[in-house]
Write an enzyme that holds these catalytic residues in place. Structure first.
Site, short mmCIF file in Angstrom:
data_model
loop_
_atom_site.label_atom_id
_atom_site.label_comp_id
_atom_site.label_asym_id
_atom_site.label_seq_id
_atom_site.Cartn_x
_atom_site.Cartn_y
_atom_site.Cartn_z
N PRO A 199 -2.80 -11.99 9.70
CA PRO A 199 -3.20 -11.82 11.11
C PRO A 199 -3.39 -10.35 11.45
O PRO A 199 -2.64 -9.50 10.94
CB PRO A 199 -2.01 -12.40 11.89
CG PRO A 199 -0.90 -12.56 10.92
CD PRO A 199 -1.49 -12.61 9.55
N ASN A 206 0.85 -1.19 0.00
CA ASN A 206 0.00 0.00 0.00
C ASN A 206 0.88 1.24 0.00
O ASN A 206 2.11 1.13 0.00
CB ASN A 206 -0.95 -0.02 1.19
CG ASN A 206 -0.18 -0.08 2.48
OD1 ASN A 206 0.65 0.76 2.75
ND2 ASN A 206 -0.43 -1.12 3.27
O1 C5P Z 1 -9.03 -2.85 10.76
P1 C5P Z 1 -8.04 -1.91 10.19
O2 C5P Z 1 -6.99 -2.56 9.37
O3 C5P Z 1 -8.62 -0.74 9.47
O4 C5P Z 1 -7.35 -1.27 11.50
C1 C5P Z 1 -6.29 -0.41 11.41
C2 C5P Z 1 -5.41 -0.56 12.63
O5 C5P Z 1 -5.11 -1.93 12.84
C3 C5P Z 1 -4.07 0.12 12.49
O6 C5P Z 1 -3.68 0.52 13.78
C4 C5P Z 1 -3.18 -0.99 11.95
O7 C5P Z 1 -1.81 -0.76 12.29
C5 C5P Z 1 -3.72 -2.20 12.68
N1 C5P Z 1 -3.61 -3.45 11.92
C6 C5P Z 1 -2.79 -4.46 12.35
N2 C5P Z 1 -2.71 -5.64 11.67
C7 C5P Z 1 -3.47 -5.84 10.59
C8 C5P Z 1 -4.31 -4.83 10.12
C9 C5P Z 1 -4.36 -3.65 10.81
O8 C5P Z 1 -2.08 -4.27 13.37
N3 C5P Z 1 -3.38 -6.98 9.95
#
Ligand code: C5P
Length: 422
Positions: free
Chosen positions: A306, A211
């Site tokens: 994960p 990304n």
């Molecule tokens: O659910 P979402 O991905 O939008 O949530 C974003 C938050 O979750 C951020 O703090 C991101 O660093 C963390 N995150 C994570 N592991 C993932 C996906 C997101 O730690 N696989």
């Protein structure tokens, strides 16, 4: 004999007409509980005399790197170590330029280079000098290195013009100085684990899913946490950024590796901040050789990676404060609240992505949400808002600590944890 309860402020004064206000600033700092040592440049002495500062600070003002008697009393390196904060007010355009380029050609610029103390400058100059691209580039450089730029204010100028370039008033500068002194000690010795940057999920040995995250926000958060006195461990995906001074760093590539590094470092962490933009999906079966181009459409099966943040929040070793980020393109607050609750976080940092903010940009604007509260941090350079974010994180951390009454968060019952969250 100096009083250990008083804060030690080194006040730099450079050559600008606003220097006539600096003796008043000395008094305001002393009133609030500071010992003030003044260091003046040669041009500053054209506006105010060292004697004036000696009278208000009860210490001879330092003016010269080569003053043998002053050096014998307290050498410049010793003086640089003595300071808990360096405030340069007024900071002229010339001084900002010298500071930006690391010159050490007089006492004050040498002290700034030789000190680990937080450094703040209060620019004061004609509005056109302030607006000049050279000055603006210097200020951007200084900000990117964590130097706080206080002001300037807009209004009437000594030169008869009106515009931005006035030094902030002494009272306001004294308040800012004390707020900086407080925040620079807010997390002394606290262990903070931070994830930053993107992850890359392999399709084959040469291609990946990733990304647009540059890692700038997470690195700014690491720098700000360090500036607040924390011991910082940064787990970073692939980014083109230097490790902030004093921060330990582990480089990873995939979400799986980031998760493993976080699990490895989790014991002992008191605050976890997930600023990484983890790729949410990875190819289920990455190819071991480069996939050949065929010219026809292909399907690829993806599986979720994960969720590192959710797993830390549910871990037995859960740090006292778990903070997530929510980069959203729409309905920011609603989506962020869902994440706050869904992942059982203590705070979520929401930001809009797209346009000129968020991913890969230098600026950001944040909305902090926690159970029972919120705070908006207005648009600014990522480092500047990272300092504000860390101040809010430190506040919540100490609140949680009081609520937890000495019991580590990971040892609290679910009920206690819910109560602590409000
Ligand atoms: O659910 P979402 O991905 O939008 O949530 C974003 C938050 O979750 C951020 O703090 C991101 O660093 C963390 N995150 C994570 N592991 C993932 C996906 C997101 O730690 N696989």
């Amino acid at each position: 004999m100096s009083d250990p309860t008083r804060k030690r402020v080194l006040l730099g004064v450079t050559g600008g007409i606003a220097a006539y206000k600096s003796p008043d600033l000395v008094r305001r700092l002393i009133e609030r509980g500071a010992d003030v040592q003044v260091a003046m440049t040669a041009s500053a002495q054209k506006f105010v005399t060292p004697m004036t500062f000696q009278a208000v600070s009860s210490r001879p003002a330092r003016t010269d790197l080569w003053d043998a008697a002053a050096e014998a009393a307290m050498g410049h390196i010793e003086l640089a170590r003595w300071a808990e904060l360096i405030l340069v007010a007024p900071a002229s355009a010339s001084f900002l330029a010298r500071l930006a380029h690391g010159r050490a050609d007089d006492l004050l610029s040498t002290l700034c280079l030789a000190s680990e103390a937080p450094l703040a400058v209060a620019p004061a100059m004609n509005r056109l000098m302030w607006a000049n691209p050279a000055t603006q580039a210097n200020v951007t450089l200084l900000r990117s290195r964590g130097i706080r730029v206080l002001g300037p204010a807009t209004g009437d100028q000594a030169c008869g013009e009106t515009g931005p370039g006035r030094m902030l008033e002494p009272l306001q500068l004294a308040e800012e100085a004390f707020s900086l002194l407080r925040s620079s000690a807010a997390l002394i010795g606290v262990r903070v684990l931070i994830t930053a940057g993107p992850t890359r999920e392999h399709i084959d040995p040469v291609r990946f899913i990733g990304n647009r995250s540059s890692g700038k926000m997470g690195f700014a958060v690491a720098r700000a946490a360090r500036a607040a006195g924390a011991q910082v461990m940064l787990v970073s995906g692939p980014v083109a950024l230097d490790t902030p001074p004093g921060v330990r760093r582990i480089n990873v590539e995939t979400a799986e590796q980031m998760h493993a590094a976080v699990r490895e470092e989790l014991s002992g962490a008191q605050i976890f901040i997930a600023a990484a933009a983890v790729a949410d999906y990875r190819p289920s079966a990455p190819a071991s050789q480069k996939i050949k181009k065929t010219g026809v459409a292909m399907d690829m099966r993806l599986e979720p990676v994960p969720d590192i943040l959710a797993s830390v929040s549910a871990d037995q070793r859960r740090p006292r404060l778990v903070v997530g980020f929510a980069a959203e393109t729409e309905r920011m607050e609603e989506h962020a609240r869902q994440k706050l609750e869904g992942k059982h976080l203590d705070m979520i940092v929401a930001n809009k992505v797209g346009g000129q903010l968020g991913f890969d940009a230098d600026d950001n604007a944040l909305l902090l949400l926690w159970p029972g509260g919120s705070r908006r941090i207005e648009r600014g350079a990522k480092l500047a808002i990272a300092h504000e974010l860390m101040a809010a994180v430190a506040e919540r951390f100490h609140e949680q600590e009081r609520e937890g009454a000495g019991r580590p968060a990971n040892k609290r019952t679910g009920k206690e944890r819910r109560k602590a969250r409000g």
